[in-house]
Design a protein around this motif. Structure first.
Motif, PDB file in Angstrom:
ATOM      1  N   THR A 102      -7.666   6.130   8.125  1.00 43.51           N
ATOM      2  CA  THR A 102      -7.515   7.044   6.986  1.00 43.51           C
ATOM      3  C   THR A 102      -6.083   7.541   6.811  1.00 43.51           C
ATOM      4  O   THR A 102      -5.772   8.136   5.784  1.00 43.51           O
ATOM      5  N   HIS A 124      -9.790   2.992   4.838  1.00 47.66           N
ATOM      6  CA  HIS A 124     -10.177   4.184   4.070  1.00 47.66           C
ATOM      7  C   HIS A 124      -8.949   5.024   3.731  1.00 47.66           C
ATOM      8  O   HIS A 124      -9.013   6.251   3.681  1.00 47.66           O
ATOM      9  N   THR A 126      -6.073   6.944   1.753  1.00 48.10           N
ATOM     10  CA  THR A 126      -5.858   7.646   0.490  1.00 48.10           C
ATOM     11  C   THR A 126      -4.363   7.862   0.305  1.00 48.10           C
ATOM     12  O   THR A 126      -3.569   7.666   1.242  1.00 48.10           O
ATOM     13  N   ASN A 148      -8.075  -2.877  -1.349  1.00 43.12           N
ATOM     14  CA  ASN A 148      -9.386  -2.359  -0.956  1.00 43.12           C
ATOM     15  C   ASN A 148      -9.288  -1.097  -0.103  1.00 43.12           C
ATOM     16  O   ASN A 148      -9.833  -1.001   0.991  1.00 43.12           O
ATOM     17  N   ASN A 149      -8.547  -0.122  -0.634  1.00 43.38           N
ATOM     18  CA  ASN A 149      -8.510   1.205  -0.043  1.00 43.38           C
ATOM     19  C   ASN A 149      -8.867   2.224  -1.131  1.00 43.38           C
ATOM     20  O   ASN A 149      -9.534   1.869  -2.108  1.00 43.38           O
ATOM     21  N   LYS A 150      -8.404   3.460  -0.972  1.00 45.95           N
ATOM     22  CA  LYS A 150      -8.769   4.512  -1.924  1.00 45.95           C
ATOM     23  C   LYS A 150      -7.527   5.208  -2.478  1.00 45.95           C
ATOM     24  O   LYS A 150      -7.540   6.406  -2.756  1.00 45.95           O
ATOM     25  N   THR A 152      -4.803   6.493  -5.006  1.00 48.00           N
ATOM     26  CA  THR A 152      -4.742   6.887  -6.417  1.00 48.00           C
ATOM     27  C   THR A 152      -3.331   6.780  -6.975  1.00 48.00           C
ATOM     28  O   THR A 152      -3.144   6.739  -8.192  1.00 48.00           O
ATOM     29  N   ASN A 170      -7.916  -0.692  -5.602  1.00 50.73           N
ATOM     30  CA  ASN A 170      -7.804   0.715  -5.234  1.00 50.73           C
ATOM     31  C   ASN A 170      -8.222   1.549  -6.454  1.00 50.73           C
ATOM     32  O   ASN A 170      -8.970   1.077  -7.299  1.00 50.73           O
ATOM     33  N   HIS A 171      -7.712   2.784  -6.530  1.00 47.41           N
ATOM     34  CA  HIS A 171      -7.971   3.639  -7.697  1.00 47.41           C
ATOM     35  C   HIS A 171      -6.645   4.089  -8.306  1.00 47.41           C
ATOM     36  O   HIS A 171      -6.522   5.210  -8.806  1.00 47.41           O
ATOM     37  N   ASN A 194      -7.651  -1.843 -10.616  1.00 44.58           N
ATOM     38  CA  ASN A 194      -7.271  -0.444 -10.431  1.00 44.58           C
ATOM     39  C   ASN A 194      -7.584   0.323 -11.711  1.00 44.58           C
ATOM     40  O   ASN A 194      -8.377  -0.145 -12.533  1.00 44.58           O
TER      41      ASN A 194
END
Length: 600
Positions: A102, A124, A126, A148-150, A152, A170-171, A194
């Motif tokens: 993380t 995981h 961010t 393939n993580n989170k 932003t 991702n986002h 994305n």
């Protein structure tokens, strides 16, 4: 009857210089070769004469991971919750993908000054868990994988040494000027899947990164093509966005671009002008499928080889839309609203390399005029073609595959000389029409003929004459009876291996089947008897399918199949008559009985 063969999945050895990365919807394979240098490498020592000797480097390897003396550390999928602490300062390749990490801090990376490849995909992470400065200090980092993580937002600064970066799946909503800017070695960037919009991209996001060759930006929310794209680009993916308009000059400097993917957007003809693609002189692959085009765009580059225009609302083709594209080989126009009368007779003039044309699922009333003379594959299925005149196909000398299935053709409107010039045709599909008889004048060159799902009641005298190359004949789901097939029809087909006569009205196994036959489909007929000599002339047969007929155990001779040494599947299963039912039941259309499916 069939055989199942497994396919080997792609394997990449995560060794020094080879890293395999799979982001959502895209795959990349990056190969990094370490160049020999005149200076000594880490882990080498000089003896008293000045000669360089190899000295083994002692490496502290994290638990559950594997390490090499050359500086490769593999911690792929070992359920790490945290970035490993005990990494050697000589680490060059670090694989941490498929874990539960993380956070990555400056402290984690500060001693890894030799790091060249860092793979953190599928964790995981961010944006809050990434220390921007940590990446920036890695002055040798060439390959960074964070798919393939989170995340932003992308890191604000990445090292100038970067060659490839993968932030797919991702986002992301924000990219900064120095995320990818000022990277002279940068070759590929992956940002697909994305949540990026036009506002989330900096002006000239690749400023100072003039050597970028691959930019994957699919599946985001862009309305416009990003500005200032590097002129070295040769592959650009912008599919699955919200592109409405391509602004003037967006592609003007992309002289090396070979592949451009614009499918699944909302582009209309008002969103592209005559100059949009005109300067893309190296472009070979253009995908404009699944947009809102109502006409073929003008000004397409002459070196295109493959043009995707399917799934639009194109109604016609003008005289000058395609003719400048002299190198075009594949033209895909299926799933549009094309009408024959709106296709100009000169629409394909001069396209001497065009060999594959897909026009299925349109509104064509007839075979279009002026089709390319050197076409080899012509797909016209699922239109409303009701007639083929004597000269409709006359110019298609080189055609090898013609699909006219599921149109509105009748025997009366199919001219008996329509195919006379198609002397190279190997595959012809006339299935799903309204033919009452097998057409006359079929090409003698055919290898495959499909006429299933029609209304045929007759195979007339001579309709199969001279077809010595035919290997597959499918006339399933018609209304054929034994006496409606001319005598000797099958003997003429000396190369036939597959004959499908299923779902017809046959009362017996056809006589005089060719010796070459391997598969015979007779299910769903009215066959009530199998004689001892039914398959006497077919020693090569491998599969016989007789399910759903009117057979009983007493009407099948024990000697019918005993001599067939190559027989693998004999299906006389469910749907035939049981031994206890009477003769009167044999006249029923759908008798039932015990399974007698035999797999030899």
């Amino acid at each position: 009857m069939g055989h199942c063969r497994g396919l080997l999945e792609l394997v990449c050895l995560v060794l020094l210089g080879c890293t395999f990365v799979r982001g959502q919807g895209e795959t990349q394979l990056e190969i990094h070769m370490l160049e020999e240098e005149d200076v000594k490498m880490d882990g080498e020592e000089e003896d008293s004469t000045g000669a360089v000797t190899n000295a083994k480097v002692k490496i502290s390897c994290p638990e559950k991971c594997s390490c090499t003396e050359e500086g490769s550390v593999d911690c792929n999928g070992v359920s790490l919750n945290e970035f490993p602490e005990e990494l050697s300062e000589h680490t060059r390749q670090l694989s941490l993908q498929n874990n539960l990490i993380t956070m990555v801090t400056l402290e984690h990376l500060s001693h890894l000054q030799q790091l060249e490849t860092l793979n953190l995909q599928n964790n995981h992470l961010t944006t809050q868990g990434l220390d921007d400065e940590g990446f920036h200090i890695l002055e040798r980092l060439s390959y960074l994988y964070l798919a393939n993580n989170k995340l932003t937002a992308a890191p604000r600064q990445l090292p100038a040494s970067l060659v490839s970066a993968d932030f797919a799946a991702n986002h992301l909503t924000k990219i900064y000027p120095e995320t990818f800017g000022q990277k002279p070695a940068l070759k590929s960037v992956y940002l697909h899947n994305n949540k990026l919009t036009d506002d989330g991209l900096p002006e000239n996001m690749f400023n100072g990164s003039d050597n970028l060759e691959i930019f994957i930006m699919s599946s985001n929310f862009l309305r416009y093509v990003p500005k200032g794209l590097p002129r070295a680009l040769y592959r650009l993916h912008l599919k699955n966005n919200k592109l409405e308009k391509i602004t003037s000059g967006a592609f003007d400097n992309l002289f090396h671009l070979r592949e451009l993917y614009l499918q699944n957007n909302v582009l209309s003809n008002d969103g592209v002008d005559n100059e949009t693609f005109s300067l893309l002189n190296s472009l070979e692959y253009l995908d404009l499928s699944n947009n809102n085009l109502t006409a073929v765009p003008l000004g397409l580059p002459r070196n295109l080889i493959l043009l995707h225009l399917e799934k639009n609302s194109i109604q016609g083709i003008g005289a000058n839309a395609l003719t400048p594209i002299r190198n075009l080989e594949y033209l895909l126009l299926h799933n549009n609203k094309l009408r024959s009368r709106l296709i100009h007779p000169s629409a394909f003039h001069g396209l001497k390399r065009l060999h594959t044309v897909h026009m299925y699922n349109n509104l064509l009333e007839r075979v279009p005029r002026g089709l390319p003379r050197r076409a080899k594959t012509l797909m016209l299925l699922h239109n409303i073609i009701s007639e083929i005149g004597r000269n409709d196909l006359i110019t298609l000398y080189t055609l090898t595959e013609l699909n006219l299935s599921y149109n509105h053709l009748t025997s009366a409107k199919l001219h008996r000389e329509a195919f006379r010039k198609l002397r190279l045709l190997e595959t012809l599909d006339l299935s799903g029409n309204r033919l009452q008889t097998l057409p006359m004048g079929l090409p003698k060159s055919l290898h495959v003929l499909k006429v299933k799902d029609n209304q045929m009641t007759e195979i007339p005298e001579g309709s199969l004459s001279g077809m010595s190359k035919l290997k597959e004949l499918n006339v399933a789901n018609n209304q054929l009876k034994l006496n409606s097939i001319y005598q000797g029809a099958w003997q003429e087909l000396s190369a036939l291996t597959t004959l499908d006569l299923s779902v017809n009205m046959l009362s017996h196994v056809p006589a005089d089947l060719p010796e070459s036959l391997e598969y015979l489909h007779l299910h769903n007929n009215r066959i009530s008897t199998i004689t001892a000599t039914a398959f006497l002339n077919t020693p090569n047969i491998r599969g016989i399918f007789l399910r759903f007929n009117r057979l009983s155990v007493h009407s099948v001779s024990e000697e019918s199949f005993s001599h067939l040494s190559k027989l693998q599947v004999l299906d006389i299963g469910h749907g035939n008559i049981s031994p206890n039912r009477g003769q009167e039941d044999e006249e029923e259309d759908l008798p039932y009985g015990d399974d007698e499916d035999t797999d030899l």
